[in-house]
Design a protein around this motif. Structure first.
Motif, PDB file in Angstrom:
ATOM      1  N   ILE A  85       0.870  -1.173   0.000  1.00 38.55           N
ATOM      2  CA  ILE A  85       0.000   0.000   0.000  1.00 38.55           C
ATOM      3  C   ILE A  85       0.909   1.225   0.000  1.00 38.55           C
ATOM      4  N   VAL A  86       0.792   2.046  -1.025  1.00 37.74           N
ATOM      5  CA  VAL A  86       1.608   3.248  -1.168  1.00 37.74           C
ATOM      6  C   VAL A  86       0.681   4.453  -1.169  1.00 37.74           C
ATOM      7  N   ALA A  87       1.007   5.452  -0.353  1.00 39.87           N
ATOM      8  CA  ALA A  87       0.179   6.651  -0.236  1.00 39.87           C
ATOM      9  C   ALA A  87       0.766   7.783  -1.065  1.00 39.87           C
ATOM     10  N   LEU A  88      -0.122   8.513  -1.716  1.00 39.23           N
ATOM     11  CA  LEU A  88       0.254   9.710  -2.463  1.00 39.23           C
ATOM     12  C   LEU A  88      -0.423  10.888  -1.774  1.00 39.23           C
ATOM     13  N   LEU A  89       0.380  11.730  -1.130  1.00 40.62           N
ATOM     14  CA  LEU A  89      -0.135  12.802  -0.282  1.00 40.62           C
ATOM     15  C   LEU A  89       0.112  14.164  -0.921  1.00 40.62           C
TER      16      LEU A  89
ATOM     17  N   LYS B 122      -3.287  -9.946  -1.490  1.00 33.34           N
ATOM     18  CA  LYS B 122      -2.007  -9.458  -2.044  1.00 33.34           C
ATOM     19  C   LYS B 122      -2.228  -8.434  -3.162  1.00 33.34           C
ATOM     20  N   VAL B 123      -3.287  -7.638  -3.025  1.00 33.64           N
ATOM     21  CA  VAL B 123      -3.585  -6.602  -4.010  1.00 33.64           C
ATOM     22  C   VAL B 123      -2.748  -5.358  -3.704  1.00 33.64           C
ATOM     23  N   SER B 124      -2.008  -4.875  -4.692  1.00 35.30           N
ATOM     24  CA  SER B 124      -1.267  -3.622  -4.531  1.00 35.30           C
ATOM     25  C   SER B 124      -2.262  -2.464  -4.532  1.00 35.30           C
ATOM     26  N   ILE B 125      -1.989  -1.442  -3.742  1.00 33.81           N
ATOM     27  CA  ILE B 125      -2.907  -0.301  -3.649  1.00 33.81           C
ATOM     28  C   ILE B 125      -2.116   0.998  -3.704  1.00 33.81           C
ATOM     29  N   LEU B 126      -2.491   1.858  -4.651  1.00 31.63           N
ATOM     30  CA  LEU B 126      -1.985   3.227  -4.684  1.00 31.63           C
ATOM     31  C   LEU B 126      -3.098   4.111  -4.150  1.00 31.63           C
ATOM     32  N   LEU B 127      -2.847   4.709  -2.998  1.00 34.94           N
ATOM     33  CA  LEU B 127      -3.862   5.431  -2.236  1.00 34.94           C
ATOM     34  C   LEU B 127      -3.628   6.933  -2.313  1.00 34.94           C
TER      35      LEU B 127
END
Length: 254
Positions: free
Chosen positions: A33-37, A194-199
């Protein structure tokens, strides 16, 4: 882990003159899980639209940079091809078919599946994560609460059996307890499937709690990146995104 998605030096322009993203780079490793802030207008949602290739629908285009999925450039792929390759975009604002029932909304998502599977298996999986949707399955989506509509939007992504979900502002307009519940379920989906997530999320507190890595965007540029622990301890992040004043902290400690 290998990068499932990688963006390098992305530039996006709308109507040929309006620069929304100027120099943005990020990586989303498989299963993370990767966050874009960033603040409003920083280019976060535009970045997701560039990945999904929604930009031409809004008279926008990527004028520089690359977007690769599993090492393959996807910028010339159509939106439906990207979805069927396993990248599902849950857009900001809980876009559901309001006049269709919950189950009819889920049926619509079957057309984006990577590989055929029975509707029963797909829908049962959705209902296992969001039991309230099972109770509402015959109800028009427009009559659901905001939180239930957000659950349905994420549920449609699950029907498509994604490898990656682009999740845009899931907390928008929702009560804190509902936000917590939704993020807990998103974390379960990431962990169990195991779903990748761009948050993309303005609520940096909750984003940094559930993501493992983050990027900060200002005026369309990546200005800072690091593990969520590093970002949480960064004084500028604490002041501008977490609402913590370092001076006040020091005064309180004294």
């Amino acid at each position: 882990m290998a990068a499932a998605l990688e963006i390098r030096n992305l530039e996006v322009v709308y109507q040929g003159v309006i620069q929304a993203v100027s120099d943005l780079s990020l990586k989303v490793p498989e299963g993370s899980i990767v966050a874009l802030l960033g603040a409003n207008g920083a280019g976060k949602t535009t970045t997701l639209k560039a990945i999904s290739n929604f930009l031409p629908l809004e008279n926008g285009r990527a004028t520089r940079g690359t977007i690769t999925l599993g090492g393959e450039n996807i910028q010339r792929w159509s939106p439906h091809h990207i979805a069927r390759k396993g990248v599902f975009h849950v857009r900001e604002g809980r876009h559901v078919f309001a006049e269709m029932t919950v189950e009819e909304n889920l049926v619509a998502a079957t057309f984006a599946q990577r590989a055929p599977r029975s509707r029963k298996a797909a829908f049962d999986e959705v209902y296992s994560y969001f039991p309230i949707l099972s109770e509402r399955r015959t109800q028009p989506a427009g009559y659901l609460s905001g939180g239930e509509q957000q659950m349905l939007a994420i549920g449609r992504a699950l029907v498509a059996d994604p490898a990656m979900i682009l999740l845009d502002e899931p907390s928008l307009g929702l009560a804190p307890l509902i936000v917590r519940d939704i993020f807990e379920i998103v974390a379960r989906i990431n962990r169990e499937k195991k779903v990748s997530i761009l948050l993309v999320e303005q609520n940096a507190v909750i984003a940094l709690k559930y993501a493992s890595y983050g990027y900060v965007v200002e005026s369309g540029r990546t200005v800072l990146e690091g593990t969520t622990e590093q970002l949480s301890n960064d004084q500028d992040i604490r002041r501008f995104y977490l609402g913590v004043d370092a001076h006040a902290e020091g005064t309180a400690a004294a």
